[in-house]
Scaffold this motif. Structure first.
Motif, PDB file in Angstrom:
ATOM      1  N   LEU A 275      44.569  30.220  35.955  1.00  0.00           N
ATOM      2  CA  LEU A 275      44.204  29.893  34.580  1.00  0.00           C
ATOM      3  C   LEU A 275      43.946  31.205  33.851  1.00  0.00           C
ATOM      4  N   GLY A 276      44.839  31.519  32.901  1.00  0.00           N
ATOM      5  CA  GLY A 276      44.766  32.813  32.238  1.00  0.00           C
ATOM      6  C   GLY A 276      45.062  32.738  30.759  1.00  0.00           C
ATOM      7  N   ASP A 277      45.684  33.785  30.244  1.00  0.00           N
ATOM      8  CA  ASP A 277      45.956  33.869  28.813  1.00  0.00           C
ATOM      9  C   ASP A 277      47.026  32.868  28.393  1.00  0.00           C
ATOM     10  N   SER A 278      46.828  32.228  27.251  1.00  0.00           N
ATOM     11  CA  SER A 278      47.814  31.312  26.698  1.00  0.00           C
ATOM     12  C   SER A 278      48.849  32.101  25.901  1.00  0.00           C
ATOM     13  N   ASN A 279      50.108  31.701  26.065  1.00  0.00           N
ATOM     14  CA  ASN A 279      51.219  32.327  25.320  1.00  0.00           C
ATOM     15  C   ASN A 279      51.265  33.841  25.527  1.00  0.00           C
ATOM     16  N   SER A 280      51.143  34.242  26.759  1.00  0.00           N
ATOM     17  CA  SER A 280      51.163  35.659  27.084  1.00  0.00           C
ATOM     18  C   SER A 280      52.535  36.060  27.618  1.00  0.00           C
TER      19      SER A 280
END
Length: 573
Positions: free
Chosen positions: A325-330
């Motif tokens: 679970l990390g950055d969105s739209n990266s």
């Protein structure tokens, strides 16, 4: 030394004065901050105390001795040793009946020591205000090597090499020496997978200094994030205990900018008598207490959860898949993400996953094969815009993960799991300088006859590794084929051509835009580094009925620099 003894005596008198008589101090020590002037402060309690200067904490008084001695002490820095933080002030930011929260202020931000009266050690955290864009950010202790002769991580334990070993050896590269007997000394053998750590540190027969990080959401990177944890300082002999809260030791390019208020921690810096069993018990206590209820920060306390089920498009559950679970739209890889907060998990046998205690916010969900029952899956899963709300459980239900048709697979060497597991020499440890030099120059692997363990974990030497496979027929429905080379890591300096039946179809090239160099094999990683995915189209006319050969021909080689193999796959498209 005379001045040091006098100064420590002054500290001892100060602590006795604020907590006298001695019998009362033993029953109930009192935490304190003392300003000695000239940018010098003393913090601690009746168990330990630290003398903090503008840059370094140069004294650690514990169990009747200064445990820094001639070493450097404690400090906070970014981008390696280039920029140590300078403290302009210290104050008690908050307090309770049996604790104080001491804040040291620098232009970049605030470093806190939360000191309890009865605790050997302190909770620590850093709040950003003006850190520059950076790759490395760390706190660390450099301690007396006689008090702390040994080191411990979850994969390595033992005596740190004595300084005399370095003096007698020949330096061959960055913090790496070759001994007369041909073996190597390198601090990087004390690296480990960061998110797998429970307690780690340096210790001896009298004392131990440990970092315990039960919450790891402030770290950059994913499950395969590797970092240097501890080591012997080669010039001075200091026992070094690193807390790489944003690190890049095994990455090519990883630089982040941080919002004002970004917080690393709290973690526990813990002192004891050197007992690993005691440190393990303390880890369990801290793990159970995380996230800490006592940490009064609205964003820290605003947490929810997320769950779901990964289902492959061919109907199989994504058993054991790695979830991040990390950055969105990266556009960054999961390993390179690091500006915010990050969470990891593995799916169960049914593809179900859940992650608790996630800070509220909007995330991207990523998943990939972790081997096992889905070792053939070469694609990854991404879903952006996953919203986590305070006190709420976010259910993503069933998530369909598109995969290629297994029936179109011509061959596969190695599980697709982003690590070298299963290949020759990939173990027994995940780090060993020079092990890649033990891999052969030439190798032949025959599909249907050879075992996974006949392929080696890393390739660097001039020569050719060949994969021989047979085709009964060329399907008329296929437009061509695709060769996928999945590299578990890559250190620039060696290059190779990839040929199929003598025709060049691809390459592994130093200085390629697709292959920025990280320090994986160079710093002795043998299990994983920074994962790279290379895909090469294959014209149908290159393949033939009967025997075919894929060659990975190394055309240029630099010692200890090459690539780690994850998997190599050929399939019809």
């Amino acid at each position: 030394m005379g001045a040091s003894r006098v100064f420590l005596g002054h500290v001892a008198l100060f602590t006795a004065a604020i907590a006298a008589p001695l019998e009362e101090r033993k029953e109930k020590p009192k935490s304190f901050l003392a300003d000695l002037g000239n940018s010098t402060w003393v913090i601690g309690n009746g168990i330990w105390n630290v003398t903090q200067g503008r840059q370094y904490a140069t004294k650690l008084w514990y169990k009747g001795k200064d445990r820094v001695g001639q070493a450097v002490g404690h400090y906070v820095s970014y981008n390696g040793a280039a920029s140590d933080l300078n403290w302009t002030s210290a104050a008690i930011a908050d307090s309770g009946n049996n604790w104080i929260n001491v804040k040291f202020t620098a232009k970049e931000g605030d470093f806190h020591w939360l000191i309890h009266d009865d605790l050997a050690g302190a909770y620590q955290y850093f709040v950003n205000h003006a850190l520059p864009t950076l790759g490395e950010f760390r706190t660390l202790w450099r301690l007396d090597n006689t008090s702390f002769p040994k080191g411990h991580t979850n994969v390595k334990d033992g005596v740190l090499p004595p300084l005399s070993d370095y003096v007698a050896a020949t330096k061959v590269q960055d913090e790496t020496w070759q001994k007369v007997d041909g073996t190597f000394l390198t601090k990087y053998d004390w690296s480990a997978f960061l998110r797998e750590q429970i307690y780690y540190g340096v210790y001896g027969d009298e004392v131990g200094s440990w970092y315990i990080n039960p919450g790891k959401d402030y770290y950059n990177g994913d499950q395969l994030k590797e970092e240097l944890m501890i080591h012997r300082e080669s010039l001075t002999g200091d026992a070094v205990q690193l807390n790489m809260i944003h690190g890049t030791h095994y990455q090519a390019i990883s630089k982040d900018s941080f919002a004002d208020g970004k917080t690393w921690g709290p973690w526990l810096w813990y002192l004891n008598d050197g007992s690993k069993d005691d440190a393990a018990r303390r880890w369990k206590q801290e793990e159970k207490a995380w996230p800490y209820e006592w940490f009064e920060d609205v964003a820290y306390q605003s947490r929810g959860s997320v769950s779901g089920k990964f289902l492959l498009s061919d109907g199989r559950p994504a058993s054991g898949a790695a979830a991040f679970l990390g950055d969105s739209n990266s556009n960054l890889s999961t390993l390179d993400q690091g500006k915010d907060y990050y969470y990891t998990a593995y799916a169960d046998g049914n593809g179900q996953f859940s992650i608790d205690d996630v800070r509220a916010g909007t995330y991207g969900l990523y998943a990939w094969s972790n081997g096992g029952k889905i070792a053939d899956v070469t694609t990854s899963f991404v879903q952006n815009g996953v919203v986590i709300r305070k006190g709420k459980a976010t259910s993503l239900k069933t998530l369909t993960w598109a995969v290629t048709d297994k029936k179109k697979r011509i061959f596969q060497v190695g599980d697709f799991d982003r690590v070298t597991d299963g290949f020759a020499l990939s173990g027994p440890t995940p780090f060993e300088h020079g092990r890649i030099s033990k891999c052969p120059s030439n190798l032949t692997y025959t599909v249907g006859k050879s075992k996974t363990s006949d392929w080696y974990f890393g390739q660097s030497a001039l020569g050719t590794w060949s994969i021989i496979f047979n085709l009964v027929s060329i399907p008329s429905s296929a437009a061509g084929a695709k060769l996928t080379a999945s590299l578990a890591g890559f250190s620039g300096g060696s290059s190779a051509d990839i040929l199929l039946n003598g025709a060049k179809i691809g390459n592994i090239t130093t200085n390629s835009v697709l292959l920025p160099s990280s320090q994986d094999t160079y710093r002795g990683a043998t299990r994983a580094g920074e994962w790279r995915l290379l895909e090469f189209p294959v014209g149908k006319e290159v393949l033939k009925k009967g025997e075919n050969t894929v060659d990975v021909k190394v055309t240029s080689s630099t010692q200890w620099r090459g690539w780690l193999w994850d998997s190599i796959v050929l399939e019809w498209v």
